[in-house]
Design a protein around this motif. Structure first.
Motif, mmCIF file in Angstrom:
data_model
loop_
_atom_site.group_PDB
_atom_site.id
_atom_site.type_symbol
_atom_site.label_atom_id
_atom_site.label_comp_id
_atom_site.label_asym_id
_atom_site.label_seq_id
_atom_site.Cartn_x
_atom_site.Cartn_y
_atom_site.Cartn_z
ATOM 1 N N ILE A 1 43.574 111.133 6.406
ATOM 2 C CA ILE A 1 44.393 111.779 5.376
ATOM 3 C C ILE A 1 43.774 111.586 4.002
ATOM 4 N N ARG A 2 44.169 112.476 3.091
ATOM 5 C CA ARG A 2 43.784 112.345 1.683
ATOM 6 C C ARG A 2 45.033 111.997 0.910
ATOM 7 N N TYR B 1 50.735 110.976 -0.107
ATOM 8 C CA TYR B 1 50.098 111.813 0.898
ATOM 9 C C TYR B 1 49.888 113.213 0.326
ATOM 10 N N VAL B 2 48.676 113.744 0.468
ATOM 11 C CA VAL B 2 48.347 115.088 0.005
ATOM 12 C C VAL B 2 48.142 116.032 1.188
ATOM 13 N N GLU B 3 47.271 115.615 2.120
ATOM 14 C CA GLU B 3 46.975 116.478 3.265
ATOM 15 C C GLU B 3 46.299 115.682 4.374
ATOM 16 N N THR B 4 46.328 116.253 5.556
ATOM 17 C CA THR B 4 45.577 115.707 6.678
ATOM 18 C C THR B 4 44.230 116.410 6.686
ATOM 19 N N LYS C 1 40.395 108.892 0.888
ATOM 20 C CA LYS C 1 40.579 109.324 2.275
ATOM 21 C C LYS C 1 40.644 108.096 3.169
#
Length: 133
Positions: free
Chosen positions: A49-50, A60-63, A30
């Motif tokens: 972000i993760r 990038y996976v998600e915020t 993260k």
């Protein structure tokens, strides 16, 4: 406090949109974004972000957490970009806890908290009128 590092982040699964961004590690996989991404307008300075790392590239996976900054952006002429007015606005933004960036010389981005003492929209309207933007 962890140091800011440059991280290669890919925003698409095919690996074509890789951007090196300044980030601050906050936990395992993260990071807090410390500059304005070019390839993903849905991500902003201050967002956490993760990512998932594959072959040295962070995908990038998600915020995980949205920034509490409000983002404004303008395209400036060469004269406006180098003006005292823009310099003064940058200082006012900084003095009010915000951040500004000039990307590629003329793309001007301001990140500021709601309720700040400086009205960036009014200031940019004044500057735009002066430089006929």
């Amino acid at each position: 406090m962890p140091e800011t590092v440059g991280l290669h982040i890919c925003f698409d699964e095919s690996g074509r949109e890789i951007e090196v961004l300044d980030v601050t590690p906050v936990a395992q996989d993260k990071y807090r974004i410390e500059e304005t991404p070019i390839f993903n307008p849905g991500i902003a300075l201050g967002d956490v972000i993760r990512v998932k790392v594959k072959q040295g590239i962070s995908y990038y996976v998600e915020t995980v957490q949205k920034s509490d900054y409000r983002r404004f952006a303008w395209l400036l002429s060469k004269e406006a970009a180098a003006s005292r007015e823009i310099s003064a606005l940058k200082q006012a933004v900084k003095d009010n806890g915000g951040r500004s960036e000039q990307i590629f010389g003329g793309f001007f981005v301001i990140h500021i908290h709601d309720g700040a003492a400086v009205d960036v929209e009014a200031e940019m309207s004044r500057i735009s009128a002066k430089f006929e933007l």
